[in-house]
Design a protein around this motif. Sequence first.
Motif: not given
Length: 205
Positions: A60-61, A121-127
Motif C-alpha cells: 500500500n506504499g 478494513e482488516a489489513t489496510g491493503w487494496d485488493i
Amino acid sequence: MKRVLGLAAALLLAACSSQPIRSELPPAEREAAEIAQLDREAVLRADPDWALEGRIAVSNGREGGSGRIDWRQSGSAYEVSLSAPVTRQSWRLSGDASQARLDGLEGGTRTGDDAGALLREATGWDIPVVALAEWVRGVRAQALGSAVVQYGANGLPMRIEQGGWVIEYVWPEGAAGKQALPTRLDARRGEARVKLVIDRWADAP
C-alpha cells in the motif's frame, strides 16, 4: 495478516517487476486482436471454474507482504488461501458476489458483503478481489465497465486499464488462442499494488 505475509514482500516485488510496455499494434492488427479477445473472453466466461497456485505480493506504499496463494473459483464463489511457509501462518478469504468471510486473523473471523472492503478494513491493503478473479485470466472485469486494452505481438492483452487500475501481463512463451492464461500480472492503482506469479493453473475441483 500483515505479519503472515510480511516476510518476503520486497523480494517478490522485485522478482516480478513489470516488463517494459511494448509499442501498440498497428490499427489492423489491433482490430484483429480485439475481435480475438472478445471471443477469448466469451470462452473463458463460459468456463468459470478454475484454480491457481502461485505467489502473491501486496503493498500500500508503506507496508507490504508476500506469500503463497491458492485460489479456487467456482462461478462467483471463491476461496483464496494465503500462507507464509516460514511462520506456518495462514488466512483464508471465501465468499461470493454478495458475502465475504475472512478467517485466520487475530481477533477472529470477520465477515462483510464486499471482499475488497473487508480486506481494506482488516489489513489496510487494496485488493480488488472480484475484479481480480477476471483480470487474473487476462479478461476485462464485467462489473467495472469500459476498459482500455493494449495488445502484444501474440494478440493477447499486455495491459488493461479499468476502474482506475492498470494491469500488466506476462504470458508463457508461445501463448496464443482462446484458452491462453498468463503466468504473471502486476495490478496497481495509486500506491496500491498487487503482484501475482502463477506457478500452476488447473480446473477447480
